[in-house]
Write a protein that holds these residues in place. Structure first.
Motif, short mmCIF file in Angstrom:
data_model
loop_
_atom_site.label_atom_id
_atom_site.label_comp_id
_atom_site.label_asym_id
_atom_site.label_seq_id
_atom_site.Cartn_x
_atom_site.Cartn_y
_atom_site.Cartn_z
N HIS A 74 0.84 -1.21 0.00
CA HIS A 74 0.00 0.00 0.00
C HIS A 74 0.87 1.25 0.00
O HIS A 74 0.55 2.25 -0.63
CB HIS A 74 -0.93 0.00 1.21
N ILE A 121 3.86 1.65 -1.35
CA ILE A 121 4.35 1.89 -2.72
C ILE A 121 3.24 2.48 -3.59
O ILE A 121 3.43 3.48 -4.29
CB ILE A 121 4.83 0.56 -3.35
N HIS A 122 2.07 1.85 -3.53
CA HIS A 122 1.02 2.25 -4.47
C HIS A 122 0.36 3.56 -4.10
O HIS A 122 -0.02 4.33 -4.98
CB HIS A 122 0.00 1.12 -4.61
N THR A 123 0.27 3.86 -2.82
CA THR A 123 -0.30 5.15 -2.45
C THR A 123 0.66 6.26 -2.85
O THR A 123 0.24 7.33 -3.29
CB THR A 123 -0.60 5.20 -0.94
N ARG A 134 2.34 6.22 -5.42
CA ARG A 134 2.10 6.40 -6.85
C ARG A 134 0.77 7.10 -7.12
O ARG A 134 0.69 7.98 -7.98
CB ARG A 134 2.15 5.04 -7.54
N TYR A 135 -0.28 6.74 -6.35
CA TYR A 135 -1.58 7.43 -6.55
C TYR A 135 -1.41 8.92 -6.25
O TYR A 135 -2.05 9.76 -6.86
CB TYR A 135 -2.65 6.86 -5.63
#
Ligand code: TPP
Ligand code: TPP
Ligand code: SF4
Ligand code: SF4
Ligand code: MG
Ligand code: MG
Lengths: 319, 639, 639, 319
Positions: free
Chosen positions: A120, A122-124, A126-127
């Motif tokens: 999460h 890493i991806h947050t 990116r978001y």
């Protein structure tokens, strides 16, 4: 099938804006961290910041995971979401996505954010939602009483590594910078209240996902983790730049200054990965990274417009 | 050309070209079942979907089921490669895929063989098949054809050999991409479909493609139509009774998607997984314009978390997934129940356990949906039985979630998800979609869990409401949402969360028995099997058997009155698309027998000695199979 | 000094210093329950643990339970700060924590109040309490003391005020770190504990600390002993009956850890979670030297995956966790069942749902353990009832996992995990720990799932075995582990996996009824409640009630003969530390009542109308409370 | 409680070593990927490599997740573990941890590795077990029929982003490099069989976690993702160095050569994050990073020794 009427009668009511808040207005339950726990200092800095920024408590949400650090929301008098271990960021993203007008903070521990929450994190990043993410990094699992964390330095003894941590601690700063759309990455230490304050202020001012790693003492289990840095100013290095984080008084005490342009991503990696010093300041900032709730913003339609669309859709399937 | 019985030699003799028949004979029937099967990639599915939708839109009762291969790209001309669609149309409404096909459009003899081996073809089935293989230059292929014909012999299949490829080549250079439209054209002539509607449907389906593509497809359609007209000497007429009320046609996943919009939910957080994904594809297409968001998260855990975050901050949000994804959401479901977070979770069930049969139907997530979360986590579980109910239940689910501050799990399955059926156009009202957020101030000290001590119900406070600030927590807490470990407080929280289900249960109506309210055997089912079960029950009653059926829509809490209903029958039997031990299997005793999931639930609930029959064929149950089962389980039956 | 009744004024009058008594009176009892309570951080737990272990090692029956606060660092001198230990010792074996304490060592009056309010103190309880607060310079504190004494008045508590701090200051400068050893010294004198053993235990517990620390603690121990000798006029004697066989003393998590080693498992993949973690702490300490590995993974999903990978490649591995972690392992458990992977999963249950009560006992993961995985996923679930069984069941679990190629879930709980009890030293044999990997070649074409069609059993092939190469998959597969979607193959796989449970069930023995085999009421339980239930049943029978009890160890499959046993009783009642609706609660009807988890299971299994009683106090059940419940539920009772 | 005897009678039997294997010996079921799918080329390269290295099939394990790419093990005639979506790496780690002598490969898709498997990807990189990890990156979810993946380029239309991907694709190379203990990070393309081969050979020779990202064409959904690179050699840049990956013939075709020392972590970041070119070759290698199964290796004791330890432990608890 049964049909449910009702639900509460709802009228959107605004809030009068001639109010002001003192620091006390942001204080929730009495903080129950151990005496000397670094989290106390962060809590104070945050409350100070909210007062200076006069953020309406009801329009501010603190989301956390599980851990000592994640008790944070309970000690604030704002809205709070003390959720699941490692899952603060998806929840915070959900809040921000549907309520962009709210001020959203996410408070996590190092195990919370980097271990079980790694995906999460890493991806947050990116978001890149406009959220202030605070990682309280004490290099250990505090709440569960002393297990090795991904940021535990190699050799640190814990209950799950009685002979010392098997691996070198991971580098949350460098990894965050490496993620596409990373927009704000800074580091500070709990023993420098003014630096925490300046860093969080900068993070709040930043539009996007502001990742702030706070080196945090855990007197219970990792009391000496940052002892060097605290004992010997020479072990500390301040990252300075006009567009960076500056606390003039500290610059007198900490004589190691590195001039680093937060826009320089490659140098940010170098500074993050070079051992030897505790580097405090703004490693990386990119104000142009698209902000998720804006990328995903949708028109707010009236009930009538919605009905129309809905019927148009049904028409497409009509016999 | 006249359909002729297959025989090993006969076909070889037949001529490929066809002579003009003198006026087709019309086969008039109340219903007919068509299958279109090709190698995967040849587009039989697209062909079948269009045929199904158009049939439904013309007013025929319709039910479609997709035939999906296991492999990504199975080898051409092999049984496992069979891909396509079954369309059952009727004068009256059709509620399931039926037993066996009456007419098949086969692109080669191997995929035909596959369906034959699965018993999908009726005795005397009319088979229109690509003729090129019989006389193919490759000898192996000719041998395969011959062998197939031999195997297919003796079932009174009526073969019509169609030079599909040859014909298509007159219009396009790659017939592999066009045969399906040619076949569609033939079907249009055979079943007298409204070709104009078909052209529209094609234009819509290919709207993202170039005009050339559309035109080529239309040309092939016309070609097929004309070929059939010239060469076939039979047509099939399934009379149409125009429905009196406005109708819509869609598959279950589309119904879920539009239903979600109609319910007023505005955020769907998901992670792709078959067979749930197509619902979010559809939503992704239309939701933004409407003001909604489909958030594809990094995984199912994040999807659940983001939906919960959105619900916490405002309108009820939902997440949609299937078995493996449900497993990953388990922890977050527990949090949502503990914090009384309104949340709708759609589980489009597929074959399990584990990755199982990703594209196939099963009903085996029932107990995991109800009991899967560690600790006592009371919440609602409901299951639509038709495409129409897929639509309706989304509004019901959202309303229950909101009114009871709880999690509602909606269990559909691959059969509902991909099947197409017409149903009465639903009335949509502004009431729920309007529903603005209540951000009005609340008095200082308003309790975040202001439980009504009797009902456990309370009104939630939302970020933005002045005076309402509180911190939600998954730890044991009091009505002030303060962490508390005192025995009485923990007991109280459990009571309040559980009580809500008792209250909801009291608002439910007892389910209606299909058929007489008393008799020898009651068949109980849930979910997508309703149509097949009721059709089987009808047939059984026509045979003079005293059978009725009951279909459940609420699984948690269960609808009232079940025990009373069961008591009025000599025997109660559950039928599920799910595994249960057969009672006569080795080592299996009445004591250690692992019964069907619904059975287990109902036995505990009613203490009635309910028997069960369950299978996991990875396809919908056939009425004939259910009828066979009913015969066997009759109290006086041999089983 | 003589214990004196509390009264608001009286205490104030008392002198702090104490006069030498003339020869202590000895209170001789068959059992005694001691509580040591302090502010968290003052070390009452350590003190209690040592007292408990030494008592057990001396041969007293012993059972200890930890008293743990909710907060990380609750404010000193407040009831929520109460932290410590209850130790129940007896001449005969002790099987549970009992009802109320007979003697309490309180570090301040507020933590004492906490225990008092929870009804943890018996009428007439002897209370030795730090006296400094009564005369503290801070007036508020003096007020708090007075108020507390007032509240404590009227229960015949016998107070002995002890100048703990004052005394400790004569040896150390920070008494907050030393009081616990002083108190331990007093206990040693009161209960005539073997001080030499105590010194050893201290030396061991502080082995990682400096010699100074150890010496200081020993000094404080001696000081406490001498002070008690000088100032107390009573001692308590709980006669010791030396056990005839060699015994060991440990808590449940240690038993799980050593049991795992004895079972021959060599890899434990885990992620920290209370109350499971201490088992892996212990393993981390001793496993490596033995040749084993504790892998702390990045999360519970990875822990399950790594354990499965290790099992796949060799010896059965295990993972250990608690509720929230179990939730995350759900998907991997489904894969392990589907691929018939031997795997042992230990779930040390805590209070739920969600994060719930992380440090407290509950038994509410039962149904999630059995039914939590989407699809039909048959596997084994067992539950030890004592520390000894925690040890034994690990070997049993590993053997079942191996012999049946399946997942075995072991359910313990926080009560077993942290409680200390002596039990017969287990025999450990080389047979299983030897067990080298079989890497011998297998014939080409050996089937990875060479199912015995009757039993579903098969021998697994391990990487490294020439000729055995195959690809394991979570998709539906045939005996060759090839992905297959045919109905019959999917049905077969389900049958084979399910059949194994029927076979296992037939190897199990019916459980033994505790007490007469027939009567009015049968109480059924599982897990850590056995001791308390049986003690309550004994008392009930002494009251003339016709009550027996039954304790289950296998939950999936269930042990044989249950229905027959139940039929011999007028009424069957389950008792669980888990939530169930009370039958007389508002809106709750016999129909919508949410019953206890074991109740659900047994009703479905036996169709007997089993009643239930469940509570979620976050602490073990007390025999007296169970007795009360039994009285209420007697068939002729009012409930 | 019941006691179980039995289990299989087990004698450790070695395998005769005068065997040799041809490429066919490594071929399992016929590959069922779409015609033209890039996975075919990788499968061939791997089989070639195994033949050249003569890895005994029974001592080689391919672990995968779920996806088109994860069907890989079925097409090999070695041991295979086709597990759960996103979870290949923890399983592979478990295999390697207890059976260091086995050759372990992990094959994953981009969604598999970077999206749902993100946390494991980061942490396995840090554990650094001696495993060859192959990520088949087609920038899309193939098996589930065309949804956006974390590596989908911004604007790429898919079924979940009909108007085009909302975010820029993430950068697996840079993020892997940023992780503590990262020891081998390379990139190649499915249309260059010799380069795949050379890269995988290098990865196999490397002792540690070798992360290989293979740019993979998905004719079904992302046919043109690498069209530029294939059409115009000028869009490709080869990373060259004596200690890097070298395919002389290709160096003639692809004229953009960058001399990059794989030991230079900061420059590796720069090359990974600089847009414009498809960079193929070895970005980063550190042969000194500790290997997990070695760090965690434990003595193999005899049954007698074990019994002794066990009894010693019981003695500590003896009454
Ligand atoms: C799913 C799940 N796994 C494990 C736990 C147990 N747990 C609670 S907090 C924690 C880690 C705490 O460490 P960190 O995140 O660094 O926070 P800190 O306490 O150090 O502030 C763990 C493993 C849990 N609550 N939920
Ligand atoms: C837990 C879980 N979630 C979702 C899925 C559905 N699913 C299967 S493969 C896949 C992604 C495939 O994309 P990728 O990993 O890039 O592999 P590719 O097919 O492109 O090779 C998904 C979402 C699943 N099987 N399990
Ligand atoms: S354990 Fe450590 S992190 Fe937790 S509250 Fe105490 S000092 Fe702070
Ligand atoms: S869908 Fe794409 S990735 Fe999957 S097999 Fe076909 S071409 Fe390859
Ligand atoms: Mg920490
Ligand atoms: Mg992909």
């Amino acid at each position: 099938m049964i049909q449910f009427g009702g639900g509460c009668s709802l009228l959107g009511v605004g809030t009068d804006d001639d109010r002001s808040w003192s620091m006390q207005d942001y204080e929730g339950a009495i903080a129950r961290w151990c005496p000397g726990c670094g989290d106390h200092a962060v809590l104070t800095a945050v409350q100070r910041l909210l007062e200076d920024e006069q953020l309406p408590p009801e329009e501010t949400v603190f989301v956390s995971g599980i851990g000592c650090s994640s008790r944070f929301p309970h000690y604030m008098k704002t809205y709070g979401f003390h959720g699941l271990h490692g899952r603060a960021l998806p929840v915070a993203t959900g809040v921000k996505l549907r309520r962009p007008e709210l001020n959203v903070f996410a408070v996590m521990g190092d195990g919370d954010c980097c271990s079980i929450g790694g995906g999460h994190w890493i991806h947050t990043t990116r978001y890149n939602p406009n959220i202030v993410a605070i990682m309280l990094d004490n290099g250990v699992y505090g709440l569960t009483k002393n297990q090795t964390s991904p940021t535990s330095p190699q050799g640190l003894k814990s209950n799950t590594a009685p002979r010392g941590a098997y691996l070198a601690g991971m580098n949350p700063i460098s990894t965050t910078i490496s993620v596409t759309n990373a927009s704000f990455v800074a580091q500070t230490g709990d023993w420098l209240p003014d630096h925490i304050y300046a860093t969080l202020k900068k993070a709040l001012d930043h539009k996007g996902f502001s990742f702030v790693r706070i080196l945090q003492r855990c007197p219970a289990y990792t009391d000496n983790l940052f002892a060097d840095a605290m004992r010997d100013p020479n072990r500390v290095e301040l990252l300075l730049h006009p567009s960076g984080i500056s606390v003039p008084d500290l610059e007198q005490i900490y004589k190691n200054h590195t001039y680093h342009d937060p826009a320089d991503r490659v140098n940010a990696h170098r500074l993050a990965e070079e051992d030897g010093k505790f580097r405090l300041g703004l490693f990386y900032q990119n104000e142009d990274a698209p902000v998720y709730e804006e990328v995903r913003s949708v028109p707010r339609k009236t009930a009538e417009e919605k009905l129309e669309i809905l019927n148009r859709e049904l028409d497409r399937h009509a016999v | 050309m006249t359909p002729s019985s297959a025989s090993t030699k006969a076909p070889a003799k037949k001529k490929k070209a066809a002579k003009k028949p003198k006026g087709p004979k019309v086969i008039k029937v109340p219903e007919h079942t068509v299958e279109i099967v090709s190698d995967s990639g040849e587009g039989a599915q697209r062909c079948g979907q269009i045929f199904g939708r158009v049939s439904a839109k013309m007013g025929n009762g319709t039910w479609t089921v997709e035939i999906i291969p296991a492999e990504i790209q199975p080898p051409a001309r092999t049984p496992p490669s069979a891909s396509g669609n079954r369309i059952r149309i009727g004068t009256k409404p059709v509620t399931n895929w039926g037993d066996a096909a009456n007419l098949v459009m086969a692109f080669n003899e191997q995929v035909l063989l596959h369906r034959h081996r699965l018993g999908a073809l009726s005795d005397g089935c009319i088979i229109l098949i690509e003729s090129m293989w019989e006389t193919h230059e490759d000898e192996d292929i000719r041998k395969e054809w011959a062998a197939a014909m031999e195997e297919l012999d003796g079932h009174n299949y009526k073969f019509v050999k169609v030079p599909m490829e040859e014909q298509c080549l007159t219009v396009v250079e790659n017939p592999r991409r066009g045969k399906n439209m040619f076949v569609l054209g033939m079907l249009c002539w055979i079943y007298s479909r409204d070709v104009e509607r078909v052209r529209h449907q094609i234009a819509h389906d290919f709207r993202k493609k170039s005009k050339e593509v559309v035109d080529a497809n239309i040309a092939l359609l016309n070609l097929g139509y004309e070929w059939a007209e010239k060469n076939l000497d039979f047509r099939v007429e399934v009379p149409i009774e125009k429905p009196d009320k406005p109708m819509v046609v869609m598959n279950g996943n589309q119904a879920i998607a539009i239903g979600a919009i109609a319910s007023g939910m505005e955020l769907c957080a998901m992670y792709p997984i078959t067979p749930a994904t197509s619902a979010s594809h559809y939503l992704s297409d239309i939701f933004e314009d409407y003001g909604g968001i489909v958030h594809q998260a990094e995984d199912e855990i994040a999807a659940a978390g983001t939906a919960i975050g959105a619900s916490y901050a405002g309108k009820v949000a939902f997440t949609i997934t299937s078995g493996p994804g449900m497993a990953l959401k388990t922890e977050f479901l527990g949090l949502a129940v503990m914090t009384e977070m309104p949340l709708v979770v759609v589980n489009v069930q597929r074959g399990g356990p584990s990755t199982g049969l990703p594209t196939k139907v099963e009903q085996a997530d029932l107990l995991a949906a109800i009991f899967g979360q560690p600790g006592d986590a009371p919440h609602v579980v409901m299951a639509p039985a038709t495409m129409e109910e897929c639509f309706i239940c989304m509004t019901t689910a959202r309303r229950i979630a909101e009114a009871f501050r709880t999690v509602v799990i909606v269990l559909t399955d691959a059969n509902l998800a991909t099947g197409v059926q017409p149903f009465a156009r639903p009335e949509v009202t502004a009431e729920w979609i309007a529903h603005p957020l209540d951000l009005s101030p609340v008095p200082e000290g308003t309790l975040p869990y202001d439980w009504d001590p009797k009902t456990g119900l309370s009104k939630r406070v939302i970020p933005g409401q002045p005076g309402g600030m509180y911190t939600l927590t998954g730890l044991a807490h009091d009505e002030n949402s303060k962490v508390a470990y005192q025995p009485d407080i923990n007991q109280r929280g459990h009571e309040m969360r559980s009580r809500k289900l008792a209250v909801l249960q009291q608002t439910l109506q007892p389910p209606e028995v299909y058929g007489p309210g008393k008799g020898d055997l009651l068949v109980v089912g849930w979910g997508s099997t309703q149509g097949a079960i009721e059709e089987a029950v009808d047939r059984a009653r026509n045979e003079g058997l005293s059978v009725s059926s009951l279909h459940l829509r609420f699984l948690s809490p269960l609808e009232p009155g079940l025990k009373e209903i069961f008591k009025r029958f000599k025997k109660v039997l559950t039928i599920e698309i799910g595994y249960s031990d057969d009672k006569d299997a080795p080592f299996v005793t009445d004591e250690n027998r692992r019964r069907g999931q619904l059975t287990w639930l109902l036995r505990a609930h009613t203490l009635v000695d309910i028997d069960c029959w369950g299978r996991v064929p990875g396809e919908p149950l056939r009425p004939a199979v259910i009828l066979e089962t009913i015969r066997g389980f009759m109290p006086n039956g041999d089983k």
